[in-house]
Design an enzyme around this catalytic site. Sequence first.
Site, short mmCIF file in Angstrom:
data_model
loop_
_atom_site.label_atom_id
_atom_site.label_comp_id
_atom_site.label_asym_id
_atom_site.label_seq_id
_atom_site.Cartn_x
_atom_site.Cartn_y
_atom_site.Cartn_z
CD GLU A 50 -3.55 1.55 12.65
OE1 GLU A 50 -3.26 0.68 11.82
OE2 GLU A 50 -4.63 2.17 12.62
CB CYS B 99 -0.87 0.01 1.24
SG CYS B 99 0.10 0.13 2.76
CG HIS C 290 2.40 -0.60 12.46
ND1 HIS C 290 1.48 -1.09 11.58
CD2 HIS C 290 3.38 -1.55 12.53
CE1 HIS C 290 1.89 -2.26 11.14
NE2 HIS C 290 3.03 -2.56 11.69
FE1 F3S Z 1 -1.19 1.08 4.37
FE2 F3S Z 1 -1.40 3.30 5.66
FE3 F3S Z 1 -3.53 1.96 5.03
S1 F3S Z 1 0.13 1.76 5.98
S2 F3S Z 1 -2.90 -0.17 5.03
S3 F3S Z 1 -2.14 2.95 3.59
S4 F3S Z 1 -3.14 2.97 6.95
#
Ligand code: F3S
Length: 284
Positions: free
Chosen positions: A129, A12, A77
């Site tokens: 987190e 991500c 996190h």
């Molecule tokens: Fe990735 Fe940030 Fe979402 S680390 S899973 S884009 S909260």
Amino acid sequence: MKIEIAKYSGYCFGVKRALNMVEKTLEKYSGSGKKVYTLGSIIHNPGVVIELSSKGLISTGDPEDIEPDSIFIVRSHGMSPKVLKRLAGKNIEIIDATCPFVKKAQAKAKKLEEQGYFVVVIGNRDHPEVIGIKEHVSGAGVMVIEDISEASAFLNKKKVGVVFQTTQTADKVKEIVSELIDKCRELIIYNTICDTTKNRQDSTRKLSGKVDIMIIAGGRNSANTTHLANISSSENSRTYHIESSDEINPEWFKGSEKIGISGGASTPEKDIIKIKNMIESIDS
Ligand code: F3S
């Protein structure tokens, strides 16, 4: 066999950003004698952790192990502001790779507290987190709710403000929030599930419903990958959660025509491609 990879799959935005910051930091301080630390693994993916440790990244479980005059990278996190303050006091340079979506959840929790709301964080209480979000709220005005039974046991409060761990599933938080409605006069909800997580969950759900077998790739200690595996299992009983292509068992694919693959937010694209190639080699 026809193999399809979920539309949204693998690294991500927040993980890519954090890894990029780690690579740049290791490069910058290479040969300087300065140590570069993270508290816990930089991402929940064993392969990536091993690779970065070979480049000099030190992962420790205890902030007290971090030596003065070193470099400390905050993971995507996020983390407790109290611990960060302690480290800064030891002349440790802090590089903050907290994902902006996590920062938003931390800021919302803090704002709710300032406005006089009792803060509820829906998420896994032991996840870094969630610990970090919780510690952005001072005092006793905060609690973590993990599941519906804890929501049922929640004692009535006048003003309640809710934030979510960014990787929670919409179904789970809806269930918990609907239980909280009866237990307060005023309820504010900030939907802090990140878009990336939602996209990955939706595309995994869609793909797992139309294939014979679904492979979910990523660390077993990764919350978002485990959620993807659970979503897929609820749509397709032939779901396999694996950490690497080495775990693939050719027996799984006998008599199957359509195979789906999805990877968590901490799963490198190269791992997903390797899994695809491995399945193709079984087929040939
Ligand atoms: Fe990735 Fe940030 Fe979402 S680390 S899973 S884009 S909260």
